[in-house]
Enzyme design. Structure first.
Site, PDB file in Angstrom:
ATOM      1  N   VAL A 125      31.310  39.124  42.499  1.00  0.00           N
ATOM      2  CA  VAL A 125      31.655  39.773  43.769  1.00  0.00           C
ATOM      3  C   VAL A 125      31.447  38.816  44.940  1.00  0.00           C
ATOM      4  O   VAL A 125      32.244  38.779  45.889  1.00  0.00           O
ATOM      5  CB  VAL A 125      30.811  41.054  43.977  1.00  0.00           C
ATOM      6  N   CYS A 126      30.395  38.022  44.874  1.00  0.00           N
ATOM      7  CA  CYS A 126      30.005  37.155  45.993  1.00  0.00           C
ATOM      8  C   CYS A 126      31.116  36.223  46.484  1.00  0.00           C
ATOM      9  O   CYS A 126      31.357  36.144  47.697  1.00  0.00           O
ATOM     10  CB  CYS A 126      28.764  36.348  45.624  1.00  0.00           C
ATOM     11  N   PRO A 127      31.822  35.505  45.598  1.00  0.00           N
ATOM     12  CA  PRO A 127      32.854  34.599  46.119  1.00  0.00           C
ATOM     13  C   PRO A 127      34.010  35.316  46.804  1.00  0.00           C
ATOM     14  O   PRO A 127      34.654  34.743  47.691  1.00  0.00           O
ATOM     15  CB  PRO A 127      33.323  33.842  44.872  1.00  0.00           C
TER      16      PRO A 127
END
Length: 253
Positions: A125-127
């Site tokens: 999810v972070c990128p």
């Protein structure tokens, strides 16, 4: 006033010594009028909490320490953003990867700051969030706001991730490395089990005061457009109704 059936936990930096500990204990005792049954001296820089004595009197000291650390209060609106000096990744060009970024430098700029946190590098999810913030980097710059991304990973992990992930190679903002987790701890945004940062976003005004905070679960990505919308609203210094967007009428008191 707090209930008198409470154990008092106080953590102070080790360098302040026992006299500093007693002085702070007396001060908070007078302010809270709370009877101190037991005092646990923990040499970690954490927040002060109160825990019901009946719920904790059978726990070991280490267990009580864990309760203490995991119940940090989230730094919220109206608070001064903590001072910090951290290494950030600003490039993937060899020899130019790292930069020492400080709160003092940011405050001296006279600009707003938007700092967003993610749990871990090399995740899923972070990128998507980081790439979306990067797409809107100029929008933040146009609003006189400095954009900063942060996690508790080291600067070397940040640099490796940027080189490895196509969407992160040309970031227009620094990736702050809070390796010691000291800033995340002061902000109160560490997740209890994995000790990683929640998806927190802070909007800080040019005076260094927190004006907006959002906190998302580890599994849910945030909306960058909502961050921009709130920044626009705060910068009007006027009353903005529900779902207000830049260019729309504000309210009169």
């Amino acid at each position: 006033m707090l209930s008198r059936d409470y154990i008092f936990f106080l953590a102070i930096p080790a360098l302040r010594g026992f006299r500093g500990f007693l002085s702070e204990a007396r001060q908070i005792y007078r302010q809270s009028q709370c009877r101190i049954f037991k005092i646990y001296l923990i040499t970690n820089e954490c927040n002060v909490i109160f825990a019901p004595s009946k719920a904790t009197n059978r726990l070991s000291v280490n267990q009580k320490r864990e309760i203490f650390i995991m119940k940090n209060v989230i730094l919220s609106v109206g608070s001064e953003f903590p001072e910090f000096k951290k290494t950030a990744v600003v490039s993937i060009e060899k020899g130019k990867e790292f930069y020492e970024l400080s709160s003092e430098e940011l405050k001296a700029s006279g600009k707003w700051m938007v700092m967003f946190w993610w749990p871990k590098d090399f995740t899923f999810v972070c990128p998507t969030e980081i790439a979306e913030f990067n797409k809107h980097a100029q929008d933040f710059a146009d609003r006189d706001a400095i954009l900063i991304g942060a996690s508790t990973d080291s600067e070397f992990v940040h640099a490796a991730w940027r080189r490895d992930h196509e969407d992160l190679r040309n970031l227009q903002f620094p990736m702050l490395a809070d390796t010691s987790k000291s800033l995340a701890t002061e902000l109160g945004i560490l997740e209890a089990n994995e000790k990683v940062a929640y998806r927190a976003t802070y909007i800080v005004d040019p005076q260094g005061i927190v004006r907006w905070v959002s906190l998302y679960d580890l599994s849910v990505g945030r909306s960058v457009k909502e961050v921009l919308r709130v920044l626009d609203a705060l910068q009007t210094d006027e009353l903005c109704p529900c779902n207000w967007n830049k260019g729309e009428a504000t309210l009169s008191a």
